[in-house]
Design an enzyme around this catalytic site. Structure first.
Site, PDB file in Angstrom:
ATOM      1  N   HIS A  59       0.844  -1.188   0.000  1.00  0.00           N
ATOM      2  CA  HIS A  59       0.000   0.000   0.000  1.00  0.00           C
ATOM      3  C   HIS A  59       0.885   1.246   0.000  1.00  0.00           C
ATOM      4  O   HIS A  59       1.761   1.404   0.857  1.00  0.00           O
ATOM      5  CB  HIS A  59      -0.913  -0.002   1.220  1.00  0.00           C
ATOM      6  CG  HIS A  59      -1.934  -1.100   1.206  1.00  0.00           C
ATOM      7  ND1 HIS A  59      -3.003  -1.106   0.353  1.00  0.00           N
ATOM      8  CD2 HIS A  59      -2.036  -2.234   1.939  1.00  0.00           C
ATOM      9  CE1 HIS A  59      -3.728  -2.191   0.549  1.00  0.00           C
ATOM     10  NE2 HIS A  59      -3.161  -2.900   1.502  1.00  0.00           N
ATOM     11  N   PHE A 248      -9.729  -8.281  14.147  1.00  0.00           N
ATOM     12  CA  PHE A 248      -9.968  -6.924  14.638  1.00  0.00           C
ATOM     13  C   PHE A 248     -11.395  -6.510  14.276  1.00  0.00           C
ATOM     14  O   PHE A 248     -11.681  -6.168  13.130  1.00  0.00           O
ATOM     15  CB  PHE A 248      -8.934  -5.972  14.038  1.00  0.00           C
ATOM     16  CG  PHE A 248      -7.579  -6.618  13.891  1.00  0.00           C
ATOM     17  CD1 PHE A 248      -6.908  -7.097  15.005  1.00  0.00           C
ATOM     18  CD2 PHE A 248      -7.016  -6.791  12.648  1.00  0.00           C
ATOM     19  CE1 PHE A 248      -5.686  -7.731  14.884  1.00  0.00           C
ATOM     20  CE2 PHE A 248      -5.793  -7.415  12.507  1.00  0.00           C
ATOM     21  CZ  PHE A 248      -5.124  -7.887  13.622  1.00  0.00           C
ATOM     22  N   ASP A 250     -14.433  -4.763  13.390  1.00  0.00           N
ATOM     23  CA  ASP A 250     -14.873  -3.438  12.954  1.00  0.00           C
ATOM     24  C   ASP A 250     -16.255  -3.570  12.314  1.00  0.00           C
ATOM     25  O   ASP A 250     -17.091  -4.313  12.804  1.00  0.00           O
ATOM     26  CB  ASP A 250     -13.847  -2.822  12.001  1.00  0.00           C
ATOM     27  CG  ASP A 250     -13.692  -3.618  10.703  1.00  0.00           C
ATOM     28  OD1 ASP A 250     -14.301  -4.708  10.573  1.00  0.00           O
ATOM     29  OD2 ASP A 250     -12.977  -3.142   9.795  1.00  0.00           O
ATOM     30  N   ASP A 327      -7.829 -11.642   8.847  1.00  0.00           N
ATOM     31  CA  ASP A 327      -8.478 -10.335   8.961  1.00  0.00           C
ATOM     32  C   ASP A 327      -8.018  -9.405   7.842  1.00  0.00           C
ATOM     33  O   ASP A 327      -8.844  -8.750   7.188  1.00  0.00           O
ATOM     34  CB  ASP A 327      -8.165  -9.713  10.320  1.00  0.00           C
ATOM     35  CG  ASP A 327      -8.842  -8.371  10.508  1.00  0.00           C
ATOM     36  OD1 ASP A 327      -8.355  -7.365   9.946  1.00  0.00           O
ATOM     37  OD2 ASP A 327      -9.869  -8.302  11.202  1.00  0.00           O
ATOM     38  N   ASP A 332      -9.338  -6.423   3.015  1.00  0.00           N
ATOM     39  CA  ASP A 332      -8.999  -6.080   1.627  1.00  0.00           C
ATOM     40  C   ASP A 332     -10.082  -6.576   0.676  1.00  0.00           C
ATOM     41  O   ASP A 332     -10.466  -5.878  -0.269  1.00  0.00           O
ATOM     42  CB  ASP A 332      -7.649  -6.687   1.238  1.00  0.00           C
ATOM     43  CG  ASP A 332      -6.464  -5.946   1.850  1.00  0.00           C
ATOM     44  OD1 ASP A 332      -6.644  -4.784   2.260  1.00  0.00           O
ATOM     45  OD2 ASP A 332      -5.372  -6.537   1.912  1.00  0.00           O
TER      46      ASP A 332
END
Length: 354
Positions: A59, A248, A250, A327, A332
Site C-alpha cells: 500500500h 480486529f 470493525d 483479517d 482487503d
C-alpha cells in the site's frame, strides 16, 4: 456457569470474550456449515494469490521501510484508526484527502492526512507534537479536499483527546517513543497488547454484555499486527506468540464474513441494518447503534469467533495461518468487492474503538 475472564493475557481475554458473546447471542450466529465453506474458499483464494505479510507494504501510504520511524508512524495511525464510515451517499461529498493526485477515503484518508502533515512540517510521529496538539491544528491536519461540499472527518474532538493522551503517555512513561513500548514487551505480542490497553485509555475496548465485562481490543491488537506485518515478523516485529492475536472487530470484516456465510443475522437485526443503510442512501441520518449496544457487541464478538473457527478449520486441513492474515485478507476483500456486497448492510456506530 459464570463467565470468568482469564487474567494473564489481553489477547486470551479477547478470545474468551468472543466465545462468551457467541454463546449468549440472540441475534448473531456463527453457522458451522458456513464457517467450513468459508474456510475452504478463503484459504483457496489466499493460496492462489500468495497472500502474506508482504501485502502490507504494497500500500503506497504505509511505511515502506521497517525501522523505528515506521513504529512511531504505525502508533499514531492506529491511535486514530476509528470511525471513517461516511454519512453522505455520494462519493464526491464524502470526507476525502488527495495526496500525489490520488483521492483517498475511509481508513486510507487517515494515512494520507498523516503523510500530508509530515510533508507540511507537522510531525505527527513526535510525542511532544501530539501532546501539544490544538483543535485548530488537528482540523488543519484532517482537512477535507473541499470543505464547502464535502463532509468533515468524523469525531474531530475525540481525535484531539486521543492524540493528546497518546503524546502525554509516551512522554511520561516511555521517553516519548512508542519504540520503547515495543522494547518493553520483550518479543511478546500479548504483552504489547497488555501494555497498550493498560496505559492508553483510548485503546481500552471493553463493554458490558450479558452481565459480564467483555474485551474486544480492536485497535490495540491491530497496532501489534501492523508492527508484525511491517517488519514481516523479524527484528522489532518478531513476536513469539503472534498467533494468539485475534481478528480486529470493525464494521467491514463482519460484512465480508456474512458474504462468505460465516456470520448470520436474525431477521430483526437484518431489518434494522437495512433500514439504516437505506437512510444513508437517501441522505438521511442512519439509525446508529451506540457503542456497547448488545447488537453491536454481538456483531463484533461473533466476528472474532467466526474468524477463530475459520482458522481452526484451515489448521485442521494442514495449512498454517493466523487470525491477523485472515483479517487483513477479509478487509482487503471487502474493499475490493464492495459492489458485490452492497446488499449486505453494515452496522453504524460512532466509536473511538474502531
Amino acid at each position: 456457569m459464570p463467565f470468568v475472564q482469564p487474567r494473564s493475557d489481553a489477547a486470551e481475554r479477547v478470545l474468551a470474550s468472543a466465545q462468551f458473546i457467541s454463546a449468549h447471542s440472540g441475534d448473531v450466529s456463527v453457522p458451522e456449515d458456513g464457517v467450513r465453506q468459508a474456510a475452504q474458499e478463503i484459504m483457496g483464494q489466499m493460496t492462489r494469490t500468495g497472500y502474506s505479510t508482504a501485502e502490507w507494504k504494497k500500500h503506497a501510504l504505509l511505511p515502506s521501510v521497517a525501522d523505528s520511524a515506521a513504529l512511531e508512524w504505525i502508533f499514531v495511525a492506529d491511535a486514530l484508526n476509528f470511525s471513517f464510515w461516511p454519512t453522505r451517499a455520494r462519493r464526491e461529498e464524502q470526507y476525502t484527502v488527495t495526496l500525489d493526485g490520488v483521492a483517498y477515503r475511509g481508513y486510507w484518508s487517515l494515512c494520507a492526512a498523516i503523510n500530508r502533515a509530515l510533508r507540511e512540517g507537522i510531525d505527527m510521529t513526535d510525542a511532544q507534537c501530539l501532546a501539544d496538539m490544538t483543535l485548530e491544528r488537528l482540523a488543519h491536519v484532517f482537512r477535507t479536499d473541499d470543505p464547502r461540499t464535502q463532509e468533515p472527518i468524523p469525531m474531530l474532538d475525540d481525535r484531539l483527546q486521543v492524540v493528546r493522551e497518546a503524546g502525554q503517555v509516551l512522554l511520561v512513561k516511555y521517553g516519548g517513543r512508542f519504540a520503547n513500548v515495543v522494547a518493553e514487551c520483550a518479543g511478546s505480542a500479548q504483552r504489547l497488547v497488555e501494555l497498550v490497553v493498560r496505559d492508553f485509555a483510548s485503546f481500552r475496548d471493553e463493554h458490558q454484555f450479558a452481565g459480564q465485562t467483555v474485551c474486544l481490543y480492536k485497535r490495540a491488537q491491530i497496532l501489534v499486527a501492523d508492527v508484525w506485518a511491517c517488519f514481516e515478523g523479524r527484528g522489532l516485529g518478531c513476536f513469539d506468540d503472534i498467533d494468539h492475536i485475534t481478528m480486529f472487530a470493525d464494521y467491514r470484516v463482519p460484512q465480508a464474513l456474512c458474504h462468505f456465510g460465516a456470520l448470520q443475522y436474525s431477521p430483526r437485526l437484518r431489518a434494522h441494518l437495512e433500514q439504516s443503510e437505506a437512510a444513508v442512501r437517501r441522505g438521511d441520518a442512519p439509525d446508529m447503534l451506540p457503542s456497547g449496544h448488545p447488537w453491536e457487541v454481538e456483531i463484533r464478538g461473533n466476528s472474532i469467533w467466526a474468524v477463530q473457527r475459520i482458522r481452526q478449520h484451515i489448521l485442521d486441513a494442514g495449512t498454517s495461518v493466523n487470525a491477523i492474515l485472515l483479517d487483513f485478507y477479509l478487509w482487503d476483500y471487502a474493499k475490493e468487492h464492495a459492489a458485490d456486497m452492497s446488499a449486505i448492510p453494515i452496522h453504524h456506530t460512532r466509536s473511538i474503538f474502531y
